[in-house]
Write a protein that holds these residues in place. Structure first.
Motif, PDB file in Angstrom:
ATOM      1  N   TYR A 119      56.675  54.242  26.415  1.00  0.00           N
ATOM      2  CA  TYR A 119      55.489  54.901  25.871  1.00  0.00           C
ATOM      3  C   TYR A 119      55.855  56.317  25.470  1.00  0.00           C
ATOM      4  O   TYR A 119      56.348  57.095  26.281  1.00  0.00           O
ATOM      5  N   ASP A 120      55.616  56.645  24.207  1.00  0.00           N
ATOM      6  CA  ASP A 120      55.884  57.980  23.677  1.00  0.00           C
ATOM      7  C   ASP A 120      54.582  58.779  23.726  1.00  0.00           C
ATOM      8  O   ASP A 120      53.678  58.565  22.924  1.00  0.00           O
ATOM      9  N   ARG A 121      54.474  59.660  24.694  1.00  0.00           N
ATOM     10  CA  ARG A 121      53.238  60.433  24.886  1.00  0.00           C
ATOM     11  C   ARG A 121      52.902  61.305  23.676  1.00  0.00           C
ATOM     12  O   ARG A 121      51.736  61.521  23.372  1.00  0.00           O
ATOM     13  N   GLU A 122      53.915  61.789  22.988  1.00  0.00           N
ATOM     14  CA  GLU A 122      53.685  62.666  21.838  1.00  0.00           C
ATOM     15  C   GLU A 122      52.950  61.931  20.709  1.00  0.00           C
ATOM     16  O   GLU A 122      52.016  62.460  20.120  1.00  0.00           O
ATOM     17  N   SER A 123      53.361  60.697  20.425  1.00  0.00           N
ATOM     18  CA  SER A 123      52.734  59.946  19.331  1.00  0.00           C
ATOM     19  C   SER A 123      51.570  59.083  19.821  1.00  0.00           C
ATOM     20  O   SER A 123      50.756  58.629  19.017  1.00  0.00           O
ATOM     21  N   GLY A 124      51.517  58.817  21.140  1.00  0.00           N
ATOM     22  CA  GLY A 124      50.479  57.942  21.678  1.00  0.00           C
ATOM     23  C   GLY A 124      50.747  56.476  21.404  1.00  0.00           C
ATOM     24  O   GLY A 124      49.839  55.651  21.460  1.00  0.00           O
ATOM     25  N   ARG A 125      52.002  56.143  21.090  1.00  0.00           N
ATOM     26  CA  ARG A 125      52.383  54.771  20.758  1.00  0.00           C
ATOM     27  C   ARG A 125      53.575  54.318  21.590  1.00  0.00           C
ATOM     28  O   ARG A 125      54.339  55.137  22.076  1.00  0.00           O
ATOM     29  N   TYR A 126      53.732  52.999  21.686  1.00  0.00           N
ATOM     30  CA  TYR A 126      54.959  52.465  22.258  1.00  0.00           C
ATOM     31  C   TYR A 126      56.030  52.510  21.187  1.00  0.00           C
ATOM     32  O   TYR A 126      55.746  52.409  19.987  1.00  0.00           O
ATOM     33  N   ASN A 127      57.265  52.663  21.615  1.00  0.00           N
ATOM     34  CA  ASN A 127      58.376  52.831  20.693  1.00  0.00           C
ATOM     35  C   ASN A 127      59.627  52.248  21.345  1.00  0.00           C
ATOM     36  O   ASN A 127      59.624  51.897  22.528  1.00  0.00           O
TER      37      ASN A 127
END
Length: 77
Positions: free
Chosen positions: A8-16
């Motif tokens: 989970y990429d907190r900066e984008s709010g998406r999984y990556n």
């Protein structure tokens, strides 16, 4: 084929995930979006599933609610 491990990429709010390209360079997938279909490795088997975000703003795999996405192996074309 792009293959990696979800986080989970907190900066984008998406999984990556990161993957290695044909030249051996590490690349950033750029974030998963609602409705995208990937193959996920579950119990040693690759299973196609669609990623969505619920009303509670949590990401999930359609048909597999409650499955923890962090650390899942994923592959995409």
């Amino acid at each position: 084929m792009k293959q990696g491990t979800l986080f989970y990429d907190r900066e984008s709010g998406r999984y990556n995930f990161f993957y290695t390209d044909g030249d051996g360079d590490r690349r950033d997938y750029g974030g998963i979006h609602c409705g995208e279909v990937f193959d996920f490795r579950l119990n040693g088997v690759w299973v196609p599933a669609r990623v969505e975000m619920g009303d509670d703003r949590k990401w999930y795999l359609v048909g597999m609610p409650g499955l923890e996405l962090d650390g899942l192996e994923v592959k995409a074309e």
